[in-house]
Scaffold this active site. Structure first.
Site, mmCIF file in Angstrom:
data_model
loop_
_atom_site.group_PDB
_atom_site.id
_atom_site.type_symbol
_atom_site.label_atom_id
_atom_site.label_comp_id
_atom_site.label_asym_id
_atom_site.label_seq_id
_atom_site.Cartn_x
_atom_site.Cartn_y
_atom_site.Cartn_z
ATOM 1 N N LYS A 171 43.236 48.620 44.223
ATOM 2 C CA LYS A 171 44.383 48.345 43.361
ATOM 3 C C LYS A 171 45.514 49.313 43.705
ATOM 4 O O LYS A 171 45.338 50.533 43.625
ATOM 5 C CB LYS A 171 43.984 48.531 41.891
ATOM 6 C CG LYS A 171 43.081 47.429 41.381
ATOM 7 C CD LYS A 171 43.861 46.152 41.198
ATOM 8 C CE LYS A 171 42.967 45.039 40.702
ATOM 9 N NZ LYS A 171 43.720 43.786 40.525
ATOM 10 N N ASP A 200 45.656 45.086 46.531
ATOM 11 C CA ASP A 200 46.200 44.199 45.501
ATOM 12 C C ASP A 200 47.182 45.009 44.679
ATOM 13 O O ASP A 200 46.798 45.971 44.017
ATOM 14 C CB ASP A 200 45.035 43.704 44.627
ATOM 15 C CG ASP A 200 45.478 42.751 43.526
ATOM 16 O OD1 ASP A 200 46.677 42.406 43.478
ATOM 17 O OD2 ASP A 200 44.612 42.344 42.725
ATOM 18 N N GLU A 226 47.135 41.277 48.545
ATOM 19 C CA GLU A 226 47.135 40.324 47.422
ATOM 20 C C GLU A 226 48.303 40.538 46.467
ATOM 21 O O GLU A 226 48.644 41.684 46.140
ATOM 22 C CB GLU A 226 45.795 40.493 46.687
ATOM 23 C CG GLU A 226 45.581 39.585 45.489
ATOM 24 C CD GLU A 226 44.143 39.684 44.971
ATOM 25 O OE1 GLU A 226 43.206 39.828 45.794
ATOM 26 O OE2 GLU A 226 43.944 39.637 43.752
ATOM 27 N N GLU A 252 46.085 33.748 41.712
ATOM 28 C CA GLU A 252 45.355 33.878 40.443
ATOM 29 C C GLU A 252 46.248 33.549 39.256
ATOM 30 O O GLU A 252 45.762 33.203 38.192
ATOM 31 C CB GLU A 252 44.768 35.292 40.308
ATOM 32 C CG GLU A 252 45.816 36.365 40.096
ATOM 33 C CD GLU A 252 45.221 37.763 40.046
ATOM 34 O OE1 GLU A 252 44.872 38.278 41.123
ATOM 35 O OE2 GLU A 252 45.104 38.325 38.946
ATOM 36 N N ASP A 275 41.849 30.819 40.243
ATOM 37 C CA ASP A 275 40.798 31.325 39.368
ATOM 38 C C ASP A 275 40.287 30.122 38.565
ATOM 39 O O ASP A 275 41.082 29.408 37.950
ATOM 40 C CB ASP A 275 41.379 32.400 38.433
ATOM 41 C CG ASP A 275 40.313 33.088 37.608
ATOM 42 O OD1 ASP A 275 40.157 34.309 37.737
ATOM 43 O OD2 ASP A 275 39.637 32.399 36.808
ATOM 44 N N HIS A 302 39.398 33.533 42.915
ATOM 45 C CA HIS A 302 39.535 34.810 42.224
ATOM 46 C C HIS A 302 38.643 34.755 40.987
ATOM 47 O O HIS A 302 38.475 33.702 40.391
ATOM 48 C CB HIS A 302 41.006 34.958 41.807
ATOM 49 C CG HIS A 302 41.292 36.061 40.834
ATOM 50 N ND1 HIS A 302 41.190 35.897 39.462
ATOM 51 C CD2 HIS A 302 41.677 37.336 41.031
ATOM 52 C CE1 HIS A 302 41.514 37.042 38.870
ATOM 53 N NE2 HIS A 302 41.815 37.927 39.805
ATOM 54 N N GLU A 335 34.480 37.948 44.492
ATOM 55 C CA GLU A 335 35.070 39.115 43.823
ATOM 56 C C GLU A 335 34.084 39.686 42.807
ATOM 57 O O GLU A 335 33.706 39.011 41.849
ATOM 58 C CB GLU A 335 36.378 38.716 43.127
ATOM 59 C CG GLU A 335 37.011 39.890 42.397
ATOM 60 C CD GLU A 335 38.483 39.695 42.096
ATOM 61 O OE1 GLU A 335 38.938 38.535 42.034
ATOM 62 O OE2 GLU A 335 39.171 40.715 41.910
#
Ligand code: CA
Length: 382
Positions: A171, A200, A226, A252, A275, A302, A335
């Protein structure tokens, strides 16, 4: 078979240690679950994607007020028909966000019912399994204090590696210099361990800074970058993708085949990440898979939910074709959220478990989940 009841279970529990992603502090984990009950004793489970900052009551209200009246008394096996009816009934105020998350939850439950009615896992109804196991990647590296956590995050990479993961998603989006300091520390710690990295930013930056960060990340041989920019900035995605060497991923926060049509036609991404709890369930994800295949884009679902969302994601991943066939083609990966979620694993009898970084696709009928009702009662929002 007829649908006789739709039960909604909004759940939430505060976290002992709140954590941050680039868009805010997550202080509680929540889920909006639905249970669709039929007159033949078959029950299906579904889950609306509850993004870390999203109150689960929003999707619950949509399901209760708007969608339940559409599906009550209908045949749950009419998945395509009911999806379009729910979409049409909510179009003028829906199309995105929690309304589609509500449709997703019901659709997921209908496919669970269909699998149970036919005695097969959902992936069989989607056309079969391209794979019976999937490599898991660790999603983690959230912040606990904010900036300046490179050392702790570097150690977290070692912990994921020791837990069996050979792919990890970091992240970022806390300031470019801070992001790069984190990556240097992680890169140093995983050197020589055979780890694939992804990043991401959760759309923390505009185009200029997203590209500037991307230049600094070029040395990490990322599998993907991402959500570099805001989901509605489709041209921005294209600009980032044109400038940077690594594959760009996103989706997502995109919904239905209509949203993905524009996203894919613009050449926004190399990897589309619908997602299941947000795109519109299995029905919509199947539409998106066909659309992505036609655009030469790989779908890699996702997931950031409870055990029901995870189960749905695994069934979908089994049935996703590779977009670029070769003998050693890159397969979709699963994930595996490593952030704190007090009830994720306890919600079902056989939760998702990774072994040496791999997860088996469940072969039980439907989604293959058996929900522990005591867990529902314990975390239910009054
Ligand atoms: Ca993400």
């Amino acid at each position: 078979m007829k649908i006789v009841e739709v039960k909604i279970h909004p759940l939430r529990t505060p976290l002992e240690t709140p954590f941050a992603f680039s868009q805010g502090w997550v202080r509680a984990r929540s889920a909006t679950l639905v249970e669709v009950i039929t007159d033949e004793g078959i029950t299906g489970w579904g889950e609306a994607f509850a993004q870390g900052l999203e109150p689960p009551q929003i999707a619950a209200a949509v399901i209760g007020s708007a969608l339940t009246p559409v599906v009550m008394g209908q045949d749950p096996l009419d998945t395509e028909v009911l999806w379009h009816r729910m979409y049409h009934a909510s179009r003028d105020y829906g199309r995105k966000g929690s309304v589609i998350a509500g449709i997703s939850a019901i659709d997921m439950a209908l496919w669970d019912i269909a699998g149970k009615a036919h005695g097969v896992p959902v992936h069989k109804l989607l056309g079969g399994a391209f794979r019976t196991r999937v490599q898991a990647y660790a999603t983690g590296f959230y912040r606990i204090s904010g900036q300046g956590e490179a050392k702790r995050l570097g150690e977290e990479a070692i912990a994921h590696h020791e837990a069996g993961f050979r792919a990890m998603k970091v992240k970022l989006g806390y300031g470019i210099q801070d992001d790069l300091a984190v990556m240097r520390e992680i890169g140093r710690n995983i050197a020589g361990r055979g780890v694939t990295l992804m990043v991401d930013t959760n759309h923390a930056y505009g185009v200029g800074d997203a590209i500037r960060l991307g230049y600094g990340l070029a040395e990490y041989d990322l599998r993907w970058y991402e959500e570099p920019v805001a989901p509605e900035h489709i041209q921005g995605y294209r600009q980032v993708r044109d400038k940077l060497p690594m594959p760009i991923a996103g989706g997502e926060n995109e919904h239905t085949l209509y949203g993905f049509r524009d996203f894919l036609a613009a050449g926004a991404v190399d990897i589309a990440q619908p997602d299941l709890g947000s795109v519109g369930g299995f029905t919509a994800c199947r539409h998106v898979v066909a659309l992505a295949q036609a655009h030469g884009v790989q779908v890699n679902p996702h997931v950031w939910g409870s055990a029901i969302a995870q189960a749905a994601s695994l069934q979908m991943i089994a049935a996703v074709p590779v977009a670029h066939h070769s003998v050693f083609a890159e397969e979709p990966i699963f994930e595996y959220d490593r952030s704190s979620h007090p009830f994720r694993q306890f919600l079902v009898k056989e939760p998702v478990q990774q072994v040496d970084g791999w997860v088996e696709i469940p072969m039980r009928p439907g989604l293959g989940v058996e929900v522990d009702r005591a867990v529902l009662d314990r975390y239910r929002i009054a």
